[in-house]
Design a protein around this motif. Structure first.
Motif, PDB file in Angstrom:
ATOM      1  N   PHE A  82       0.869  -1.170   0.000  1.00 20.62           N
ATOM      2  CA  PHE A  82       0.000   0.000   0.000  1.00 20.62           C
ATOM      3  C   PHE A  82       0.910   1.225   0.000  1.00 20.62           C
ATOM      4  O   PHE A  82       1.534   1.546   0.999  1.00 20.62           O
ATOM      5  N   PRO A 105      -1.972   4.771   1.385  1.00 18.07           N
ATOM      6  CA  PRO A 105      -3.314   4.376   1.834  1.00 18.07           C
ATOM      7  C   PRO A 105      -4.092   5.555   2.423  1.00 18.07           C
ATOM      8  O   PRO A 105      -3.502   6.535   2.877  1.00 18.07           O
ATOM      9  N   ASP A 159      -7.439   1.460   1.389  1.00 16.83           N
ATOM     10  CA  ASP A 159      -7.150   2.286   0.224  1.00 16.83           C
ATOM     11  C   ASP A 159      -8.300   2.092  -0.752  1.00 16.83           C
ATOM     12  O   ASP A 159      -8.328   1.109  -1.499  1.00 16.83           O
ATOM     13  N   VAL A 184       3.390  -1.099   4.150  1.00 16.96           N
ATOM     14  CA  VAL A 184       2.637   0.150   4.102  1.00 16.96           C
ATOM     15  C   VAL A 184       3.613   1.324   4.109  1.00 16.96           C
ATOM     16  O   VAL A 184       4.516   1.378   4.942  1.00 16.96           O
TER      17      VAL A 184
END
Length: 189
Positions: free
Chosen positions: A8, A11, A33, A138
């Motif tokens: 991600f 996000p 997301d 992330v």
């Protein structure tokens, strides 16, 4: 089965959350997301450690590189990250966690690896190798990392109150306190 790495890059939300009552809560980390939602289950202590380490990383990035999150007033707890998007279906249980600073992108990278029976070395964390456990990666701005850390600290602290003598969590009907040689201690003392 091939290793899955869920990435991600920017996000909408990355948060810690719980399901259940204090004393019986299940902890999750969730990234959202758009319509893509991914949750992983973890331990309360892992959430606390992640929040603490993010705070340390942010401090170190500021010291070494001069990059800092936008200061927010102390009274303001930060934006509400909300609650977990339901239904919560954990992709995996977190075993190993890794943090890194991407200086070029000015982002914090959080990587959560699935619990594995095999030893996970540093060479697996933040690498796209075929071997190794599934992973969630992330990318967060410093502001987002700080917001996550503050929110996670509040989630961890929202559990059962600690015993004033031993620090262990108190159940609604008290607990057997090791500092009192096993005598039952109620909430009132």
């Amino acid at each position: 089965m091939a290793r899955q790495i869920h990435i991600f890059r920017s996000p909408e939300r990355f948060l810690a959350g719980t399901i259940g009552q204090p004393g019986e809560r299940e902890f999750y980390l969730q990234v959202v997301d758009g319509r893509r939602v991914l949750s992983v289950s973890c331990e309360k202590q892992q959430v606390a450690v992640l929040a603490d380490r993010l705070g340390s990383l942010i401090t170190e990035v500021e010291r070494r590189f001069g990059a800092a999150p936008t200061p927010a007033p102390v009274e303001t707890p930060g934006p509400d990250l909300g609650t977990l998007t339901t239904p919560v279906d954990a992709e995996f249980r977190v075993g190993t966690m890794g943090l890194a600073w991407d200086g070029e992108g000015a982002q914090v990278i959080v990587e959560l690896l699935a619990l594995s029976e095999e030893e996970v070395g540093e060479d697996i964390v933040l690498e796209d190798r075929e071997d190794g456990p599934d992973a969630l990666r992330v990318f967060l701005s410093l502001d987002e990392a700080l917001q996550f850390a503050r929110h996670a600290e509040r989630i961890v602290a929202a559990g059962r109150p600690p015993c004033p003598l031993c620090g262990n969590p108190l159940d609604p009907d008290g607990h057997v306190c090791p500092r009192l040689n096993g005598y039952h201690r109620g909430l009132g003392g």
